[in-house]
Motif scaffolding. Sequence first.
Motif, PDB file in Angstrom:
ATOM      1  N   GLY A  86      42.934  42.260  39.143  1.00 41.08           N
ATOM      2  CA  GLY A  86      43.641  42.478  40.400  1.00 41.08           C
ATOM      3  C   GLY A  86      44.669  41.412  40.701  1.00 41.08           C
ATOM      4  N   ARG A  87      44.939  41.296  42.008  1.00 47.99           N
ATOM      5  CA  ARG A  87      45.943  40.357  42.508  1.00 47.99           C
ATOM      6  C   ARG A  87      45.405  39.676  43.753  1.00 47.99           C
ATOM      7  N   TRP A  88      45.861  38.449  43.965  1.00 46.40           N
ATOM      8  CA  TRP A  88      45.541  37.690  45.172  1.00 46.40           C
ATOM      9  C   TRP A  88      46.850  37.151  45.705  1.00 46.40           C
ATOM     10  N   ALA A  89      47.018  37.212  47.022  1.00 51.38           N
ATOM     11  CA  ALA A  89      48.216  36.656  47.646  1.00 51.38           C
ATOM     12  C   ALA A  89      47.801  35.866  48.882  1.00 51.38           C
ATOM     13  N   GLY A  90      48.355  34.679  49.004  1.00 43.63           N
ATOM     14  CA  GLY A  90      48.127  33.846  50.176  1.00 43.63           C
ATOM     15  C   GLY A  90      49.438  33.605  50.896  1.00 43.63           C
ATOM     16  N   GLU A  91      49.460  33.928  52.195  1.00 41.52           N
ATOM     17  CA  GLU A  91      50.642  33.706  53.026  1.00 41.52           C
ATOM     18  C   GLU A  91      50.311  32.610  54.031  1.00 41.52           C
ATOM     19  N   PHE A  92      51.278  31.730  54.272  1.00 40.78           N
ATOM     20  CA  PHE A  92      51.109  30.579  55.150  1.00 40.78           C
ATOM     21  C   PHE A  92      52.267  30.583  56.142  1.00 40.78           C
ATOM     22  N   ARG A  93      51.967  30.861  57.424  1.00 43.16           N
ATOM     23  CA  ARG A  93      53.028  30.936  58.436  1.00 43.16           C
ATOM     24  C   ARG A  93      52.746  29.977  59.584  1.00 43.16           C
ATOM     25  N   PRO A  94      53.781  29.228  60.019  1.00 47.18           N
ATOM     26  CA  PRO A  94      53.577  28.348  61.180  1.00 47.18           C
ATOM     27  C   PRO A  94      53.270  29.177  62.424  1.00 47.18           C
ATOM     28  N   GLU A  95      52.299  28.696  63.206  1.00 48.42           N
ATOM     29  CA  GLU A  95      51.949  29.377  64.453  1.00 48.42           C
ATOM     30  C   GLU A  95      51.279  28.381  65.395  1.00 48.42           C
ATOM     31  N   ASN A  96      51.824  28.233  66.585  1.00 49.42           N
ATOM     32  CA  ASN A  96      51.239  27.380  67.626  1.00 49.42           C
ATOM     33  C   ASN A  96      50.888  25.982  67.125  1.00 49.42           C
ATOM     34  N   GLY A  97      51.752  25.394  66.333  1.00 54.20           N
ATOM     35  CA  GLY A  97      51.519  24.046  65.832  1.00 54.20           C
ATOM     36  C   GLY A  97      50.580  23.975  64.641  1.00 54.20           C
ATOM     37  N   GLY A  98      50.115  25.100  64.186  1.00 55.73           N
ATOM     38  CA  GLY A  98      49.210  25.141  63.033  1.00 55.73           C
ATOM     39  C   GLY A  98      49.734  26.117  61.991  1.00 55.73           C
ATOM     40  N   THR A  99      48.814  26.698  61.239  1.00 52.86           N
ATOM     41  CA  THR A  99      49.184  27.632  60.182  1.00 52.86           C
ATOM     42  C   THR A  99      48.317  28.875  60.250  1.00 52.86           C
ATOM     43  N   ARG A 100      48.960  30.019  60.293  1.00 54.93           N
ATOM     44  CA  ARG A 100      48.255  31.294  60.170  1.00 54.93           C
ATOM     45  C   ARG A 100      48.203  31.606  58.676  1.00 54.93           C
ATOM     46  N   VAL A 101      46.975  31.609  58.097  1.00 55.77           N
ATOM     47  CA  VAL A 101      46.825  31.967  56.695  1.00 55.77           C
ATOM     48  C   VAL A 101      46.327  33.399  56.610  1.00 55.77           C
ATOM     49  N   THR A 102      46.878  34.120  55.654  1.00 54.55           N
ATOM     50  CA  THR A 102      46.435  35.480  55.368  1.00 54.55           C
ATOM     51  C   THR A 102      46.250  35.580  53.867  1.00 54.55           C
ATOM     52  N   PHE A 103      45.018  35.845  53.453  1.00 49.30           N
ATOM     53  CA  PHE A 103      44.687  35.983  52.044  1.00 49.30           C
ATOM     54  C   PHE A 103      44.325  37.437  51.779  1.00 49.30           C
ATOM     55  N   THR A 104      45.044  38.059  50.864  1.00 49.02           N
ATOM     56  CA  THR A 104      44.802  39.463  50.530  1.00 49.02           C
ATOM     57  C   THR A 104      44.448  39.571  49.057  1.00 49.02           C
ATOM     58  N   GLU A 105      43.326  40.207  48.792  1.00 45.77           N
ATOM     59  CA  GLU A 105      42.879  40.422  47.424  1.00 45.77           C
ATOM     60  C   GLU A 105      42.813  41.923  47.171  1.00 45.77           C
ATOM     61  N   THR A 106      43.435  42.342  46.088  1.00 46.45           N
ATOM     62  CA  THR A 106      43.454  43.744  45.680  1.00 46.45           C
ATOM     63  C   THR A 106      42.868  43.803  44.280  1.00 46.45           C
ATOM     64  N   ILE A 107      41.719  44.468  44.147  1.00 42.92           N
ATOM     65  CA  ILE A 107      41.049  44.481  42.844  1.00 42.92           C
ATOM     66  C   ILE A 107      40.704  45.900  42.398  1.00 42.92           C
ATOM     67  N   THR A 108      40.533  46.031  41.106  1.00 41.96           N
ATOM     68  CA  THR A 108      39.971  47.227  40.500  1.00 41.96           C
ATOM     69  C   THR A 108      38.776  46.763  39.684  1.00 41.96           C
ATOM     70  N   VAL A 109      37.614  47.341  39.944  1.00 46.70           N
ATOM     71  CA  VAL A 109      36.420  46.954  39.197  1.00 46.70           C
ATOM     72  C   VAL A 109      36.442  47.628  37.833  1.00 46.70           C
ATOM     73  N   LYS A 110      35.879  46.940  36.853  1.00 44.40           N
ATOM     74  CA  LYS A 110      35.869  47.459  35.488  1.00 44.40           C
ATOM     75  C   LYS A 110      34.647  48.325  35.213  1.00 44.40           C
ATOM     76  N   LYS A 111      33.625  48.177  36.047  1.00 45.64           N
ATOM     77  CA  LYS A 111      32.395  48.959  35.898  1.00 45.64           C
ATOM     78  C   LYS A 111      32.225  49.789  37.171  1.00 45.64           C
ATOM     79  N   PRO A 112      32.279  51.100  37.070  1.00 44.32           N
ATOM     80  CA  PRO A 112      32.279  51.943  38.274  1.00 44.32           C
ATOM     81  C   PRO A 112      31.156  51.650  39.274  1.00 44.32           C
ATOM     82  N   TRP A 113      29.953  51.324  38.822  1.00 40.94           N
ATOM     83  CA  TRP A 113      28.849  51.072  39.742  1.00 40.94           C
ATOM     84  C   TRP A 113      29.105  49.845  40.625  1.00 40.94           C
ATOM     85  N   MET A 114      29.973  48.935  40.170  1.00 41.32           N
ATOM     86  CA  MET A 114      30.264  47.726  40.947  1.00 41.32           C
ATOM     87  C   MET A 114      31.087  48.032  42.199  1.00 41.32           C
TER      88      MET A 114
END
Length: 137
Positions: free
Chosen positions: A80-108
């Motif tokens: 799959g893929r992982w993406a991390g976004e880091f945006r300034p907000e109210n003097g800090g950082t808004r982090v958003t982590f998105t993971e998109t995966i495809t499992v290799k074993k259907p039961w998983m």
Amino acid sequence: MRPIVSTATTLLPHPPDRVWAAVTDLDRWQWRSDLRRLDRIGEDTFTEYDKTGFPTRFTVTDRRPPTLWAFDVDNANLTGRWAGEFRPENGGTRVTFTETITVKKPWMRLFARGYLRRQQARYLTDLRKALEREGGI
């Protein structure tokens, strides 16, 4: 098989450059409670080993300091893929982590979404603790 997507977001009371540095410094991974070790394989490839020694390989696909870091993920169970976004907000950082995966074993597929959510929550907890420690990361 349709990919599974999980997104976690939180506001951290630290500037984006500090959060970026903590997340992307592959030589300083010890704040992560889920890892046994991390091996760098060049500039854009690394392998993480969880506490049981199970390896996952990562290949960086996008790096835009201090706003975006993304990579491909691959191990024996998923791809799959992982993406991390880091945006300034109210003097800090808004982090958003998105993971998109495809499992290799259907039961998983039954367990994958819950697994991703637990991993993301643990990662954010570890990151918050590391940033709060005196001297930080």
